[in-house]
Design a protein around this motif. Sequence first.
Motif, PDB file in Angstrom:
ATOM      1  N   PHE A 196       0.846  -1.207   0.000  1.00  0.00           N
ATOM      2  CA  PHE A 196       0.000   0.000   0.000  1.00  0.00           C
ATOM      3  C   PHE A 196       0.880   1.256   0.000  1.00  0.00           C
ATOM      4  N   ALA A 197       1.974   1.224   0.766  1.00  0.00           N
ATOM      5  CA  ALA A 197       2.864   2.384   0.806  1.00  0.00           C
ATOM      6  C   ALA A 197       3.613   2.548  -0.511  1.00  0.00           C
ATOM      7  N   LEU A 198       4.048   1.441  -1.099  1.00  0.00           N
ATOM      8  CA  LEU A 198       4.824   1.499  -2.340  1.00  0.00           C
ATOM      9  C   LEU A 198       4.009   2.096  -3.485  1.00  0.00           C
ATOM     10  N   PHE A 199       2.757   1.670  -3.606  1.00  0.00           N
ATOM     11  CA  PHE A 199       1.908   2.139  -4.705  1.00  0.00           C
ATOM     12  C   PHE A 199       0.977   3.278  -4.287  1.00  0.00           C
ATOM     13  N   GLN A 200       1.139   3.751  -3.046  1.00  0.00           N
ATOM     14  CA  GLN A 200       0.366   4.889  -2.539  1.00  0.00           C
ATOM     15  C   GLN A 200      -1.143   4.674  -2.695  1.00  0.00           C
ATOM     16  N   ILE A 201      -1.578   3.459  -2.373  1.00  0.00           N
ATOM     17  CA  ILE A 201      -3.008   3.153  -2.358  1.00  0.00           C
ATOM     18  C   ILE A 201      -3.608   3.766  -1.098  1.00  0.00           C
ATOM     19  N   ARG A 202      -4.798   4.328  -1.221  1.00  0.00           N
ATOM     20  CA  ARG A 202      -5.420   5.012  -0.072  1.00  0.00           C
ATOM     21  C   ARG A 202      -5.576   4.057   1.099  1.00  0.00           C
ATOM     22  N   PHE A 203      -5.154   4.523   2.282  1.00  0.00           N
ATOM     23  CA  PHE A 203      -5.179   3.721   3.510  1.00  0.00           C
ATOM     24  C   PHE A 203      -6.109   4.403   4.506  1.00  0.00           C
ATOM     25  N   ASP A 204      -7.230   3.754   4.824  1.00  0.00           N
ATOM     26  CA  ASP A 204      -8.190   4.334   5.760  1.00  0.00           C
ATOM     27  C   ASP A 204      -8.692   3.260   6.718  1.00  0.00           C
ATOM     28  N   LEU A 224     -12.023 -15.623  -6.471  1.00  0.00           N
ATOM     29  CA  LEU A 224     -13.051 -15.378  -7.487  1.00  0.00           C
ATOM     30  C   LEU A 224     -13.979 -14.242  -7.050  1.00  0.00           C
ATOM     31  N   ALA A 225     -14.408 -14.306  -5.786  1.00  0.00           N
ATOM     32  CA  ALA A 225     -15.288 -13.252  -5.267  1.00  0.00           C
ATOM     33  C   ALA A 225     -14.548 -11.934  -5.128  1.00  0.00           C
ATOM     34  N   LEU A 226     -13.295 -11.982  -4.670  1.00  0.00           N
ATOM     35  CA  LEU A 226     -12.538 -10.747  -4.448  1.00  0.00           C
ATOM     36  C   LEU A 226     -12.200 -10.035  -5.754  1.00  0.00           C
ATOM     37  N   VAL A 227     -11.827 -10.804  -6.771  1.00  0.00           N
ATOM     38  CA  VAL A 227     -11.499 -10.180  -8.056  1.00  0.00           C
ATOM     39  C   VAL A 227     -12.736  -9.516  -8.659  1.00  0.00           C
ATOM     40  N   ALA A 228     -13.892 -10.167  -8.506  1.00  0.00           N
ATOM     41  CA  ALA A 228     -15.133  -9.559  -8.995  1.00  0.00           C
ATOM     42  C   ALA A 228     -15.403  -8.234  -8.294  1.00  0.00           C
ATOM     43  N   LEU A 229     -15.202  -8.199  -6.973  1.00  0.00           N
ATOM     44  CA  LEU A 229     -15.378  -6.946  -6.230  1.00  0.00           C
ATOM     45  C   LEU A 229     -14.332  -5.904  -6.625  1.00  0.00           C
ATOM     46  N   LEU A 230     -13.118  -6.374  -6.888  1.00  0.00           N
ATOM     47  CA  LEU A 230     -12.045  -5.460  -7.248  1.00  0.00           C
ATOM     48  C   LEU A 230     -12.326  -4.784  -8.585  1.00  0.00           C
ATOM     49  N   VAL A 231     -12.931  -5.525  -9.499  1.00  0.00           N
ATOM     50  CA  VAL A 231     -13.201  -4.989 -10.836  1.00  0.00           C
ATOM     51  C   VAL A 231     -14.483  -4.166 -10.860  1.00  0.00           C
ATOM     52  N   PHE A 232     -15.530  -4.670 -10.199  1.00  0.00           N
ATOM     53  CA  PHE A 232     -16.837  -4.031 -10.316  1.00  0.00           C
ATOM     54  C   PHE A 232     -17.281  -3.287  -9.050  1.00  0.00           C
ATOM     55  N   GLY A 233     -16.492  -3.345  -7.981  1.00  0.00           N
ATOM     56  CA  GLY A 233     -16.927  -2.754  -6.722  1.00  0.00           C
ATOM     57  C   GLY A 233     -16.835  -1.252  -6.647  1.00  0.00           C
ATOM     58  N   GLY A 234     -16.097  -0.640  -7.549  1.00  0.00           N
ATOM     59  CA  GLY A 234     -15.999   0.812  -7.541  1.00  0.00           C
ATOM     60  C   GLY A 234     -14.881   1.324  -6.654  1.00  0.00           C
ATOM     61  N   ASP A 235     -14.696   2.625  -6.660  1.00  0.00           N
ATOM     62  CA  ASP A 235     -13.588   3.260  -5.954  1.00  0.00           C
ATOM     63  C   ASP A 235     -13.712   3.140  -4.437  1.00  0.00           C
ATOM     64  N   VAL A 236     -14.928   3.137  -3.921  1.00  0.00           N
ATOM     65  CA  VAL A 236     -15.122   3.104  -2.470  1.00  0.00           C
ATOM     66  C   VAL A 236     -14.599   1.796  -1.865  1.00  0.00           C
ATOM     67  N   LEU A 237     -14.813   0.681  -2.559  1.00  0.00           N
ATOM     68  CA  LEU A 237     -14.416  -0.626  -2.039  1.00  0.00           C
ATOM     69  C   LEU A 237     -13.015  -1.040  -2.460  1.00  0.00           C
ATOM     70  N   ARG A 238     -12.395  -0.304  -3.376  1.00  0.00           N
ATOM     71  CA  ARG A 238     -11.163  -0.789  -3.997  1.00  0.00           C
ATOM     72  C   ARG A 238     -10.044  -1.022  -2.988  1.00  0.00           C
ATOM     73  N   GLY A 239      -9.812  -0.086  -2.070  1.00  0.00           N
ATOM     74  CA  GLY A 239      -8.741  -0.268  -1.099  1.00  0.00           C
ATOM     75  C   GLY A 239      -8.993  -1.445  -0.182  1.00  0.00           C
ATOM     76  N   PHE A 240     -10.230  -1.585   0.284  1.00  0.00           N
ATOM     77  CA  PHE A 240     -10.595  -2.689   1.177  1.00  0.00           C
ATOM     78  C   PHE A 240     -10.380  -4.031   0.498  1.00  0.00           C
ATOM     79  N   VAL A 241     -10.879  -4.157  -0.740  1.00  0.00           N
ATOM     80  CA  VAL A 241     -10.788  -5.431  -1.459  1.00  0.00           C
ATOM     81  C   VAL A 241      -9.346  -5.721  -1.859  1.00  0.00           C
ATOM     82  N   ALA A 242      -8.596  -4.687  -2.248  1.00  0.00           N
ATOM     83  CA  ALA A 242      -7.194  -4.888  -2.621  1.00  0.00           C
ATOM     84  C   ALA A 242      -6.398  -5.434  -1.445  1.00  0.00           C
ATOM     85  N   ALA A 243      -6.653  -4.913  -0.251  1.00  0.00           N
ATOM     86  CA  ALA A 243      -5.941  -5.383   0.942  1.00  0.00           C
ATOM     87  C   ALA A 243      -6.265  -6.848   1.233  1.00  0.00           C
TER      88      ALA A 243
END
Length: 323
Positions: A191-199, A260-279
């Motif tokens: 997260f620090a390397l790619f500066q993904i939002r951390f909340d 399978l479920a996480l990748v679907a959320l990562l692609v279609f979940g939108g910006d709000v869920l992206r950090g949570f699902v990526a982690a």
Amino acid sequence: MALRLKLVPDVTTINFFRWQWLTFGASIVAMVLSIVVILFMGLNFGIDFRGGTTIRTEAAEPVDVGAYRQALAPLNLGDVVITEVFDPSFRPDQHVASVRLSVQDGAEATSPEVLNEVEAALKTVAPSITFPSVESVGPKVSGELIWSAVMAVMLASLGIGVYIWLRFEWQFAVGTILASLHDVLVTVGIFALFQIRFDLTTVAALLTILGYSVNDTVVVFDRLRENLRKYKTMPLRDVMNLSVNETLSRTVMTVLTTLLALVALLVFGGDVLRGFVAAITLGVILGTYSSVYMAKNLVLWTGVNREPKAKPKAGTKFADIDA
């Protein structure tokens, strides 16, 4: 005849210790590099940790989160989080949203001028929009949230270690704690390397990673304990290899169905869920790796007492309690 999908053969003889120094060394290097990246690059903290302003909006028009975000984009406000608020008590023409704005550099809170610009921009989407409440979170509260997040992860790790110690032996607890911290630390480092939002949602994801990782590790340790009783003269290294091979099919199926479920959320979940699902996605992959290549290595190096003893046969008096 039922169709069964087999991703892993029923019997495998993979030597998971063949590259033990390379895999374990890579894990240690990844942990050290993660600490360096976190210290020198820092985390891209979201509003929860940087402080900011939360605006409650009301409008007669239905909330369109995408249109709201598009209207605010030209203002260059930095981190903006927009969510629609639902409540059964709302009137049919009462549409409520929460707009969170991060504080600008050097400012304690969002200025009245910026709030006026935000209101003007949102009125182009919803002309009847109003701001019933505006609340600000200062840097001091945000600093307390950071400390609380760190304590939550540390206490969760400690609790997991105590559970494993009671259920197995202290060697298993050491392996589990280090493997779990490896998963969390490397995830935060990425997260620090790619500066993904951390909340705060990312902190929730880290706690979920701890739970997933320990669950994966306990499955291997349970089989290891059974095999230690069954193969009393087999070398510990061979018993561990056998245990991982016997649980490999379950491990692969679990991680793939979860992904399978996480990748679907990562692609279609939108910006709000992206950090949570990526982690969580990173944590699932790292948790599977650490369960196979880290936790058992530490148990092997610290050793396990295999001398016959009165009940309980392995671990502590809690060892035979079902999970």
